[in-house]
Design a protein around this motif. Structure first.
Motif, PDB file in Angstrom:
ATOM      1  N   ALA A  32     -14.192  52.224  36.647  1.00  0.00           N
ATOM      2  CA  ALA A  32     -15.571  51.737  36.653  1.00  0.00           C
ATOM      3  C   ALA A  32     -16.187  52.066  38.002  1.00  0.00           C
ATOM      4  CB  ALA A  32     -15.619  50.233  36.398  1.00  0.00           C
ATOM      5  N   TRP A  33     -17.497  52.093  38.057  1.00  0.00           N
ATOM      6  CA  TRP A  33     -18.222  52.224  39.316  1.00  0.00           C
ATOM      7  C   TRP A  33     -19.555  51.507  39.152  1.00  0.00           C
ATOM      8  CZ3 TRP A  33     -22.985  54.740  39.691  1.00  0.00           C
ATOM      9  CH2 TRP A  33     -23.358  55.500  38.584  1.00  0.00           C
ATOM     10  N   SER A  34     -20.104  51.020  40.253  1.00  0.00           N
ATOM     11  CA  SER A  34     -21.322  50.227  40.150  1.00  0.00           C
ATOM     12  C   SER A  34     -22.105  50.315  41.455  1.00  0.00           C
ATOM     13  CB  SER A  34     -20.977  48.767  39.845  1.00  0.00           C
ATOM     14  OG  SER A  34     -22.138  47.997  39.610  1.00  0.00           O
ATOM     15  N   LEU A  35     -23.405  50.555  41.326  1.00  0.00           N
ATOM     16  CA  LEU A  35     -24.306  50.549  42.468  1.00  0.00           C
ATOM     17  C   LEU A  35     -24.678  49.114  42.824  1.00  0.00           C
ATOM     18  CD1 LEU A  35     -26.425  51.851  44.441  1.00  0.00           C
ATOM     19  CD2 LEU A  35     -28.022  51.807  42.498  1.00  0.00           C
ATOM     20  N   SER A  36     -24.772  48.857  44.132  1.00  0.00           N
ATOM     21  CA  SER A  36     -25.203  47.551  44.626  1.00  0.00           C
ATOM     22  C   SER A  36     -26.225  47.754  45.723  1.00  0.00           C
ATOM     23  CB  SER A  36     -23.994  46.778  45.170  1.00  0.00           C
ATOM     24  OG  SER A  36     -24.408  45.709  45.997  1.00  0.00           O
ATOM     25  N   TYR A  37     -27.322  46.973  45.657  1.00  0.00           N
ATOM     26  CA  TYR A  37     -28.319  47.038  46.723  1.00  0.00           C
ATOM     27  C   TYR A  37     -28.810  45.632  47.039  1.00  0.00           C
ATOM     28  CZ  TYR A  37     -32.495  48.187  49.420  1.00  0.00           C
ATOM     29  OH  TYR A  37     -33.443  48.261  50.412  1.00  0.00           O
ATOM     30  N   ALA A  38     -28.641  45.221  48.300  1.00  0.00           N
ATOM     31  CA  ALA A  38     -29.224  43.972  48.793  1.00  0.00           C
ATOM     32  C   ALA A  38     -30.493  44.327  49.544  1.00  0.00           C
ATOM     33  CB  ALA A  38     -28.242  43.234  49.702  1.00  0.00           C
ATOM     34  N   SER A  39     -31.591  43.703  49.178  1.00  0.00           N
ATOM     35  CA  SER A  39     -32.904  44.108  49.653  1.00  0.00           C
ATOM     36  C   SER A  39     -33.461  43.154  50.703  1.00  0.00           C
ATOM     37  CB  SER A  39     -33.880  44.167  48.465  1.00  0.00           C
ATOM     38  OG  SER A  39     -35.220  44.227  48.894  1.00  0.00           O
ATOM     39  N   PRO A  40     -34.002  43.683  51.807  1.00  0.00           N
ATOM     40  CA  PRO A  40     -34.622  42.808  52.802  1.00  0.00           C
ATOM     41  C   PRO A  40     -35.905  42.147  52.312  1.00  0.00           C
ATOM     42  CG  PRO A  40     -35.001  45.108  53.360  1.00  0.00           C
ATOM     43  CD  PRO A  40     -34.038  45.096  52.209  1.00  0.00           C
ATOM     44  N   SER A  41     -36.552  42.738  51.307  1.00  0.00           N
ATOM     45  CA  SER A  41     -37.794  42.161  50.788  1.00  0.00           C
ATOM     46  C   SER A  41     -37.570  41.298  49.553  1.00  0.00           C
ATOM     47  CB  SER A  41     -38.789  43.280  50.452  1.00  0.00           C
ATOM     48  OG  SER A  41     -38.240  44.182  49.506  1.00  0.00           O
ATOM     49  N   GLU A  42     -36.589  41.642  48.725  1.00  0.00           N
ATOM     50  CA  GLU A  42     -36.325  40.877  47.507  1.00  0.00           C
ATOM     51  C   GLU A  42     -35.322  39.750  47.749  1.00  0.00           C
ATOM     52  OE1 GLU A  42     -37.600  41.351  44.320  1.00  0.00           O
ATOM     53  OE2 GLU A  42     -39.029  42.777  45.196  1.00  0.00           O
ATOM     54  N   ASP A  43     -34.223  40.057  48.434  1.00  0.00           N
ATOM     55  CA  ASP A  43     -33.151  39.073  48.640  1.00  0.00           C
ATOM     56  C   ASP A  43     -33.299  38.337  49.978  1.00  0.00           C
ATOM     57  OD1 ASP A  43     -31.771  39.953  46.225  1.00  0.00           O
ATOM     58  OD2 ASP A  43     -31.317  41.757  47.374  1.00  0.00           O
ATOM     59  N   ILE A  44     -33.759  39.028  50.983  1.00  0.00           N
ATOM     60  CA  ILE A  44     -34.104  38.509  52.314  1.00  0.00           C
ATOM     61  C   ILE A  44     -32.883  38.097  53.133  1.00  0.00           C
ATOM     62  CG2 ILE A  44     -35.453  36.820  53.645  1.00  0.00           C
ATOM     63  CD1 ILE A  44     -37.404  36.709  51.271  1.00  0.00           C
ATOM     64  N   TYR A  45     -32.025  37.252  52.560  1.00  0.00           N
ATOM     65  CA  TYR A  45     -30.896  36.748  53.346  1.00  0.00           C
ATOM     66  C   TYR A  45     -29.666  36.576  52.465  1.00  0.00           C
ATOM     67  CZ  TYR A  45     -31.541  32.121  51.220  1.00  0.00           C
ATOM     68  OH  TYR A  45     -31.636  31.087  50.321  1.00  0.00           O
ATOM     69  N   TYR A  46     -28.525  36.375  53.128  1.00  0.00           N
ATOM     70  CA  TYR A  46     -27.305  35.948  52.470  1.00  0.00           C
ATOM     71  C   TYR A  46     -26.701  34.839  53.320  1.00  0.00           C
ATOM     72  CZ  TYR A  46     -24.857  38.708  56.024  1.00  0.00           C
ATOM     73  OH  TYR A  46     -24.394  39.209  57.219  1.00  0.00           O
ATOM     74  N   THR A  47     -25.713  34.137  52.804  1.00  0.00           N
ATOM     75  CA  THR A  47     -25.078  33.042  53.526  1.00  0.00           C
ATOM     76  C   THR A  47     -23.724  33.493  54.027  1.00  0.00           C
ATOM     77  OG1 THR A  47     -26.208  31.428  52.119  1.00  0.00           O
ATOM     78  CG2 THR A  47     -24.337  30.640  53.395  1.00  0.00           C
ATOM     79  N   ASP A  48     -23.479  33.363  55.343  1.00  0.00           N
ATOM     80  CA  ASP A  48     -22.202  33.816  55.901  1.00  0.00           C
ATOM     81  C   ASP A  48     -21.144  32.723  55.808  1.00  0.00           C
ATOM     82  OD1 ASP A  48     -22.591  32.027  58.002  1.00  0.00           O
ATOM     83  OD2 ASP A  48     -22.936  33.565  59.524  1.00  0.00           O
ATOM     84  N   ALA A  49     -19.964  32.990  56.371  1.00  0.00           N
ATOM     85  CA  ALA A  49     -18.830  32.072  56.234  1.00  0.00           C
ATOM     86  C   ALA A  49     -19.050  30.750  56.948  1.00  0.00           C
ATOM     87  CB  ALA A  49     -17.559  32.744  56.763  1.00  0.00           C
ATOM     88  N   ALA A  50     -20.026  30.701  57.875  1.00  0.00           N
ATOM     89  CA  ALA A  50     -20.349  29.449  58.560  1.00  0.00           C
ATOM     90  C   ALA A  50     -21.406  28.652  57.815  1.00  0.00           C
ATOM     91  CB  ALA A  50     -20.822  29.739  59.985  1.00  0.00           C
ATOM     92  N   GLY A  51     -21.845  29.172  56.661  1.00  0.00           N
ATOM     93  CA  GLY A  51     -22.867  28.489  55.889  1.00  0.00           C
ATOM     94  C   GLY A  51     -24.271  28.737  56.404  1.00  0.00           C
ATOM     95  N   ARG A  52     -24.447  29.759  57.230  1.00  0.00           N
ATOM     96  CA  ARG A  52     -25.750  30.054  57.825  1.00  0.00           C
ATOM     97  C   ARG A  52     -26.402  31.252  57.131  1.00  0.00           C
ATOM     98  NH1 ARG A  52     -26.881  27.448  62.317  1.00  0.00           N
ATOM     99  NH2 ARG A  52     -25.250  26.317  63.425  1.00  0.00           N
ATOM    100  N   LYS A  53     -27.726  31.212  57.081  1.00  0.00           N
ATOM    101  CA  LYS A  53     -28.471  32.335  56.526  1.00  0.00           C
ATOM    102  C   LYS A  53     -28.463  33.489  57.530  1.00  0.00           C
ATOM    103  CE  LYS A  53     -31.651  29.515  53.768  1.00  0.00           C
ATOM    104  NZ  LYS A  53     -33.069  29.140  53.555  1.00  0.00           N
ATOM    105  N   GLN A  54     -28.137  34.667  57.018  1.00  0.00           N
ATOM    106  CA  GLN A  54     -28.175  35.889  57.814  1.00  0.00           C
ATOM    107  C   GLN A  54     -29.081  36.893  57.110  1.00  0.00           C
ATOM    108  OE1 GLN A  54     -26.920  36.331  60.737  1.00  0.00           O
ATOM    109  NE2 GLN A  54     -25.300  34.787  60.962  1.00  0.00           N
ATOM    110  N   ILE A  55     -29.856  37.637  57.885  1.00  0.00           N
ATOM    111  CA  ILE A  55     -30.793  38.566  57.267  1.00  0.00           C
ATOM    112  C   ILE A  55     -30.070  39.734  56.608  1.00  0.00           C
ATOM    113  CG2 ILE A  55     -32.633  38.050  58.900  1.00  0.00           C
ATOM    114  CD1 ILE A  55     -32.016  40.893  60.097  1.00  0.00           C
ATOM    115  N   VAL A  56     -30.682  40.246  55.561  1.00  0.00           N
ATOM    116  CA  VAL A  56     -30.295  41.550  55.036  1.00  0.00           C
ATOM    117  C   VAL A  56     -31.000  42.576  55.919  1.00  0.00           C
ATOM    118  CG1 VAL A  56     -30.457  43.138  53.092  1.00  0.00           C
ATOM    119  CG2 VAL A  56     -30.021  40.704  52.691  1.00  0.00           C
ATOM    120  N   GLY A  57     -30.253  43.512  56.475  1.00  0.00           N
ATOM    121  CA  GLY A  57     -30.811  44.474  57.424  1.00  0.00           C
ATOM    122  C   GLY A  57     -32.054  45.168  56.897  1.00  0.00           C
TER     123      GLY A  57
END
Length: 520
Positions: free
Chosen positions: A161-186
């Protein structure tokens, strides 16, 4: 825009300093991007008998984002508004493809504004603009270093299998890191193609800005020994399933993993107590926002489904943040209806799965969906390696389970003069490089960023145990974390660095745990 400009300029300076001024400052159009109108406009009408009435699962020939459904048929790519998410109705339209792909498309994967298509040779072609008007779709043939303008790459013919993944700075904006803090999508987003290898264990990660090879990999569950039958990815989140219906998910991207030290700040120090600004930074390098917490959160086991399911799975990102993706698993309900089971990735408990009837024929093979946890059954061989080092000072160190892709490893130290050994951790991250290399270990040294971690309790009022005190103070400088450079081959592994008390330590390879068999 400021962040994107800084990132591009920094990459040019890092990779091709002699061409920095001409590449970063010129307004030349990338010749590998097809911007001609006849390459991107839509035309033609579909034969409705051959195209789906609904696209609810991402397969090798059908996919979707919030605006479009797409399908491959007989070398052509068809597109239709996604009425479920865009609330726009429309007809299937055939894309007029660039000549190098026209009539040759065989597989596709779509996520957010990006789409990847393969031809008969499994050559990767990337399209951008997939959230906008069809007339703005743009294709390119390049992939990989330098600067995303590499020679391109092909997906292996035997990939499961193969799959494309894209995290967007305008659509997703952030993710949560291991410390539970919001980090920006570059600012340039996080684009990856994840590939499930034929051995069911290895998951190479293809990044358009890294070398066009298979040397960067995501370790699967169980330190890479879990055997997946299928995989799906969206928004930097990967979803895998084995033949017993055991499922795992994980957030992962090179930028999030600790490897992109040019543009992001990372730390193994506990960031949970650090103050958080009210707004996310535009550029994390110029911000007082806490660094990205390492190590990343590992695989999360998802609750089992009580019902008949196939290996056909799909993950769908939604809304701001990368915390509430939707998981779908094709299956049959108790009444014999076909469809899929669905739940929010963050909700635990088997009762979270809800069945959605579609009436569509099953695409995947029915699994032996045991209600019990069987994730430890049928594990593959280990990629862990043991290395040993004897110092001139009389102490001995063993790396018991070093794994290029599955960190951390246990660093066991036998103090000088005997006494009980003590354990430290060695965290490693595959760093930036611009040249191709093979996957795993060989005779070509692989340079990695390493961090030695001492137990947290050693920093308490009682300090380290007596047998570890001298080592802790002289070799680690009395600190919990010490950064090192790791150069490793299949025969040797060396630590080097500028930290207090650390001269190079050269380990010799002792064994590969996988050589002992998959029963381990």
């Amino acid at each position: 825009m400021i962040y994107i400009t800084l990132k591009r300029l920094s990459i040019y300076c890092f990779v091709l300093p002699l061409l920095c001024n001409t590449l970063a400052c010129s307004g030349a159009v990338n010749p590998s991007v097809d911007t001609s109108s006849d390459a991107v406009t839509a035309g033609g009408s579909a034969d409705s008998a051959d195209l789906p009435s609904h696209v609810s699962m991402r397969t090798k020939t059908e996919s979707f984002n919030k605006n479009y459904w797409v399908a491959v048929r007989n070398g052509d790519i068809w597109v239709k508004p996604n009425p479920d998410l865009s609330f726009v109705n429309g007809q299937w339209q055939k894309l007029k493809l660039p000549k190098y792909l026209n009539g040759k498309a065989t597989e596709i994967s779509l996520d957010d504004k990006h789409m990847i298509a393969l031809d008969g040779d499994n050559r990767v072609y990337e399209m951008t603009g997939a959230l906008g008007d069809v007339s703005k779709f743009k294709w390119k043939t390049t992939w990989g270093a330098p600067l995303g303008k590499g020679e391109g790459i092909n997906i292996p013919n035997d990939a499961l299998a193969w799959s494309l993944s894209y995290a967007s700075p305008s659509e997703d904006i952030y993710y949560t890191d291991a410390a539970g803090r919001k980090q920006i999508v570059g600012g340039a987003g996080c684009t990856s193609v994840f590939v499930l290898d034929a051995d069911q264990q290895h998951i190479p990660v293809l990044d358009p800005w890294l070398p066009a090879d298979f040397s960067f990999q995501l370790p699967g569950p169980k330190r890479g020994r879990f055997k997946s039958v299928y995989m799906s990815a969206s928004g930097s989140t990967i979803f895998v399933i084995n033949r017993y219906g055991d499922m795992f998910t994980r957030l992962f991207d090179f930028d999030m993993s600790g490897g992109d030290v040019i543009f992001f700040r990372y730390s193994y120090e506990d960031q949970r107590s650090k103050p958080t600004p009210d707004k996310l930074p535009i550029d994390p390098r110029l911000s007082t926002y806490p660094p990205i917490q390492l190590p990343m959160v590992s695989w999360k086991m998802q609750p089992k489904i009580h019902g008949q399911i196939t290996g056909m799975i799909t993950i769908i990102k939604r809304g701001e943040g990368l915390d509430h993706q939707i998981l779908r698993v094709e299956g049959i309900d108790d009444a014999g209806n076909t469809g899929f089971y669905q739940k929010d990735i963050s909700i635990d408990g088997s009762d979270a799965w809800q069945f959605i009837e579609t009436g569509d024929p099953l695409r995947g093979q029915l699994l032996e969906n045991d209600p019990k946890d069987r994730s430890d059954d049928d594990l593959g061989p280990s990629d862990d390696h043991e290395y040993a080092y004897a110092s001139d000072e009389g102490w001995v160190a063993d790396l018991l389970d070093f794994n290029v892709y599955a960190s951390p490893a246990t660093l066991r130290v036998q103090p000088k003069g005997g006494g009980a050994p003590f354990d430290l951790k060695l965290h490693t991250v595959d760093g930036l490089r611009q040249k191709k290399r093979a996957a795993g270990l060989d005779d070509d040294p692989r340079r990695m960023s390493g961090t030695i971690e001492a137990p947290q309790e050693w920093l308490g009022p009682e300090g380290p145990p007596a047998n570890a005190l001298a080592f802790f103070n002289s070799k680690l400088g009395g600190k919990q974390f010490m950064n090192v450079t790791v150069d490793v081959t299949r025969s040797t592994l060396q630590f080097s660095g500028i930290q207090v008390g650390l001269s190079p330590w050269r380990f010799n390879h002792i064994s590969t745990l996988g050589d002992l068999g998959s029963e381990l």
